[in-house]
Structure formats: C-alpha cells, structure tokens
Write an enzyme that holds these catalytic residues in place. Structure first.
Site, mmCIF file in Angstrom:
data_model
loop_
_atom_site.group_PDB
_atom_site.id
_atom_site.type_symbol
_atom_site.label_atom_id
_atom_site.label_comp_id
_atom_site.label_asym_id
_atom_site.label_seq_id
_atom_site.Cartn_x
_atom_site.Cartn_y
_atom_site.Cartn_z
ATOM 1 N N VAL A 226 36.937 41.998 38.198
ATOM 2 C CA VAL A 226 35.535 42.145 37.805
ATOM 3 C C VAL A 226 34.694 42.605 38.998
ATOM 4 O O VAL A 226 33.860 43.512 38.889
ATOM 5 C CB VAL A 226 34.990 40.827 37.215
ATOM 6 C CG1 VAL A 226 33.498 40.960 36.908
ATOM 7 C CG2 VAL A 226 35.744 40.441 35.947
ATOM 8 N N CYS A 227 34.922 41.980 40.153
ATOM 9 C CA CYS A 227 34.161 42.351 41.353
ATOM 10 C C CYS A 227 34.403 43.806 41.733
ATOM 11 O O CYS A 227 33.497 44.492 42.217
ATOM 12 C CB CYS A 227 34.555 41.465 42.530
ATOM 13 S SG CYS A 227 34.311 39.713 42.268
ATOM 14 N N THR A 228 35.610 44.276 41.543
ATOM 15 C CA THR A 228 35.926 45.669 41.866
ATOM 16 C C THR A 228 35.047 46.610 41.056
ATOM 17 O O THR A 228 34.491 47.582 41.589
ATOM 18 C CB THR A 228 37.414 45.940 41.597
ATOM 19 O OG1 THR A 228 38.203 45.078 42.435
ATOM 20 C CG2 THR A 228 37.770 47.386 41.895
#
Length: 211
Positions: free
Chosen positions: A44-46
């Site tokens: 998700v952070c990517t």
C-alpha cells in the site's frame, strides 16, 4: 498525546533520502504535508509514495512541500525508492525521513499502541507556513490514502485563510462557498461582489471569491 488542530508542529532534525534536514528550515514559508508509513517495502505504501510523486506539480502550485516518514533506515528507503520508481512509473521527488529511534513518530503521535506497538499508522498532517497543524487524518494500515482529498482540503484551507468563507460538503475548487455566519447579510454585497444566495438566514452561498 497526538497533536491537535492549531498546535505548533514540533521541529526536528532528520536523516532523509535527500540528506539531513531541519524541518522548519526545510519547510520555510511553504505549507507542508507530513505523512507516515507503517514500513518500507509494503504494497500500500508503495502505491501511496508513487501517487505523491506523480502529483508533485499539484503540490507545487499550492506551495506545498511533502515529507514522508517511516521507522526504517535511510538505506532501506533508498532501496525501496528504486522499487517505487520501477513499479509506479515515477521518480520519487521528495524526502523520506528515516526515523529509526521513533522520536519524530512519538512527538507527532504517529504510533498507536493498540494498532501496533512499533510501526506508525498512516498519519497525515497538513501544516501551514506558521508551523501550525491545520489538518490531521489517521488511516488504518490496511487502507491507502485519498490524495485528491488531501489536495481538496489544502484548497479549502488556503481559500478560507484569506476570505470569510467556509466550504460545504464535498466542495471542490471552483464551486460555490458558504459565507461565514459572522458576516451580516447586509454586508455581503460589499465583501462578495459576485453576488450571493440566501437559502436560510444562516446559510448564504457565494461564488468562490478567488476565481
């Protein structure tokens, strides 16, 4: 304790992917979005960091600088940036803070022990040029952020900073706004020459004054 609206954002020195910074010096007279990530090399952070990079022109035109943070090392950050650039078709163009000792995360209330004792949640802070906190949003680790909403709120904050208006539900830049109750109806024409509509004595709308 988490920061509250109107609080002065704590200053800090940090190691980042773009070198060492002092927060106040780096921000200068800009607005800033400071947001945290649970961990490097997470899916998700990517996508979030990639989305931020792709929106740089939108942040720039609003005089906004962006800083991301996680509690991993700067070496991990550099490796992760390569993956972000590759998978999201971007070039990460803002600093990612390495907060290994969690001092910044703790100062900003980014660690919620009942969610995770070690990782930061998805905190978002919008901070104005006077270093005051103007918005806080906290997402769970499983939910990616809505960056159009972050930009929308910045538009609202910057508009209402300079005019005696508020923005209604689901407002977008360019739409009608609400005249604040402190302005008497008889004083509206002088302040808002584009005209107004009185729906109720307490609910008066006018075209966005800076458009």
């Amino acid at each position: 304790m988490s920061l509250q609206l109107g609080d002065v954002a704590p200053n800090f020195d940090a190691v980042t992917t773009e070198g060492n910074i002092n927060f106040y010096d780096y921000v200068g007279d800009s607005w800033v979005v400071l947001y945290s990530h649970p961990s490097d090399y997470t899916p998700v952070c990517t996508t979030e960091l990639g989305r931020t990079a792709s929106l740089k022109h939108e942040f720039d035109k609003r005089n906004v600088k962006v800083l991301a943070l996680s509690v991993d090392s700067v070496e991990d950050h550099h490796g992760w940036v390569k993956d972000i650039n590759e998978t999201q078709n971007v070039e990460v163009n803002f600093p990612i803070i390495a907060d290994k000792d969690r001092k910044i995360a703790e100062a900003y209330g980014m660690i919620h022990p009942n969610a995770s004792a070690t990782a930061t949640v998805r905190s978002v802070y919008v901070i104005d040029p006077q270093k005051k906190v103007r918005l806080t949003i906290t997402y769970p680790a499983s939910t990616g952020r809505n960056f159009q909403e972050i930009l929308r709120v910045i538009d609202s904050l910057q508009l209402t900073e300079n005019y005696s208006v508020a923005t209604p539900a689901d407002w977008k830049d360019g739409e009608d706004v609400i005249v604040v109750p402190a302005i008497k109806t008889e004083d509206i024409p002088a302040k808002f020459p584009k005209g107004y509509q009185e729906i109720k004595p307490y609910l008066r709308t006018t075209p966005q004054p800076n458009k």
